[in-house]
Design an enzyme around this catalytic site. Structure first.
Site, short mmCIF file in Angstrom:
data_model
loop_
_atom_site.label_atom_id
_atom_site.label_comp_id
_atom_site.label_asym_id
_atom_site.label_seq_id
_atom_site.Cartn_x
_atom_site.Cartn_y
_atom_site.Cartn_z
N ALA A 1 0.85 -1.19 0.00
CA ALA A 1 0.00 0.00 0.00
C ALA A 1 0.89 1.25 0.00
O ALA A 1 1.88 1.30 0.72
CB ALA A 1 -0.89 0.00 1.24
N LYS A 2 0.52 2.21 -0.81
CA LYS A 2 1.29 3.46 -0.85
C LYS A 2 0.70 4.40 0.20
O LYS A 2 -0.07 5.30 -0.13
CB LYS A 2 1.23 4.04 -2.26
CG LYS A 2 2.35 5.02 -2.56
CD LYS A 2 2.37 5.34 -4.05
CE LYS A 2 3.31 6.49 -4.38
NZ LYS A 2 4.72 6.20 -4.16
N THR A 3 1.00 4.12 1.46
CA THR A 3 0.47 4.94 2.55
C THR A 3 1.50 5.98 2.97
O THR A 3 2.71 5.72 2.87
CB THR A 3 0.17 4.09 3.80
OG1 THR A 3 1.40 3.50 4.25
CG2 THR A 3 -0.83 2.97 3.50
#
Ligand code: PPE
Length: 305
Positions: A156-158
């Site tokens: 996830a690109k958090t």
């Protein structure tokens, strides 16, 4: 940062300076945001956004992983991205959609905070400078371990993930290097602070297995271009020794594009300059993103069709 005029915010375009948020925004305190980085390139047919669908899909996947529901459809977000670029009247730009837990309740639990969406764009040249693209950069294996699949979510690109990246980047720069290479929790090579990594050995292109990395869209692009050029590609478990003994190495990313690596931990990689496979891939990559390769035109979304 070179400011543009308009930012898309929850359904409408607002003035750049008005796209602000409260200091008690949940994401600011707890990192509860997902984002994307997308490039729009100048082509013969005007500005074109590279692999828009794949980026929007990853935005929704990231949100799904952190249990945040985006109050728009993927198609609406795609349209909003195109609208943002069009409204700012730029030929080339970097686009940053961000979806975050906004203002509402304090405390770790994000569930009662509204979901806030924004799409900004700005002009962003070569990530590590033009010289980096041409001559390559020096990288250092980081003392920071890449977040692993059960402590965060590399897939996830958090925003939260980027403290890991920022610490590694700061360390590398303080030690006089341009970029960090993070190993995963098992000691295998994962990725750069904001890039995926590849290396070439005896004509074969290798890249780390997908478990501890952000699955880069540029990574996918490069793997497909290499296959089409007849270069064998393998996803593998890779150690720092593999990198030290590589003939060539490079980083990939939307911001970094294809950046050659010519030195790692004080060891010259190959001949200490960008190698032939890296240069060939760079050449094709820039033709593709600029719309000069018909075969891959389906990856482009023209802003003014
Ligand atoms: N790994 C990481 C950790 C990463 O941040 C990126 C992109 C990639 C791999 C490559 O993914 P892709 O862009 O889909 O090929 N990093 C973004 C943010 C950089 C920044 O400094 O901000 C980018 O390149 O847009």
């Amino acid at each position: 940062m070179q400011e543009l005029r308009l930012i898309w915010r929850n359904g409408k375009l607002v003035d750049w300076k008005e796209a602000t948020t409260h200091v008690l925004t949940h994401a600011l305190h707890y990192g509860t945001a997902v984002f994307e980085g997308i490039r729009c390139y100048k082509t013969q047919k005007g500005p074109a956004i590279f692999r828009l669908k794949e980026h929007v899909r990853r935005l929704f996947d990231s949100a799904h992983i952190i249990k945040m529901s985006i109050p728009y459809t993927p198609q609406e977000i795609e349209e909003a991205i195109v609208e943002t670029v069009r409204a700012n009247e730029v030929e080339e730009c970097y686009i940053r959609p961000v979806v975050f837990r906004g203002y509402g309740e304090m405390g770790v639990d994000p569930s009662r905070c509204e979901v806030d969406c924004a799409i900004a764009a700005w002009c962003w040249g070569a990530y590590m400078g033009d010289k980096a693209l041409k001559e390559g950069i020096r990288a250092k294996i980081s003392s920071y371990v890449r977040i692993y699949a059960n402590s965060g979510s590399p897939r996830a690109k958090t925003s939260a993930n980027y403290l890991n990246s920022a610490l590694a980047k700061l360390e590398a720069k303080e030690l006089g290097y341009d970029e960090a290479i993070l190993l995963d929790a098992h000691g295998f090579v994962a990725e750069g602070s904001g890039e995926n990594i590849f290396y070439v050995k005896d004509g074969v292109l290798y890249t780390p297995h997908p478990y501890s990395i952000l699955l880069g869209i540029t990574r996918d692009t490069v793997m497909r271009l290499a296959e089409d050029l007849g270069i064998p590609v393998r996803e593998t478990l890779c150690t720092r020794d593999d990198l030290y003994l590589a003939d060539e190495a490079f980083f990939t990313g939307t911001a970094a594009e294809i950046t050659p690596i010519v030195e790692i931990d004080g060891r010259r990689i190959g001949e200490g300059k960008p190698g032939p496979v890296t240069r060939r891939l760079q050449e094709v990559f820039f033709r593709v993103v600029r719309g000069d390769e018909e075969k891959y035109e389906h990856w482009l979304t023209y802003v003014n069709p």
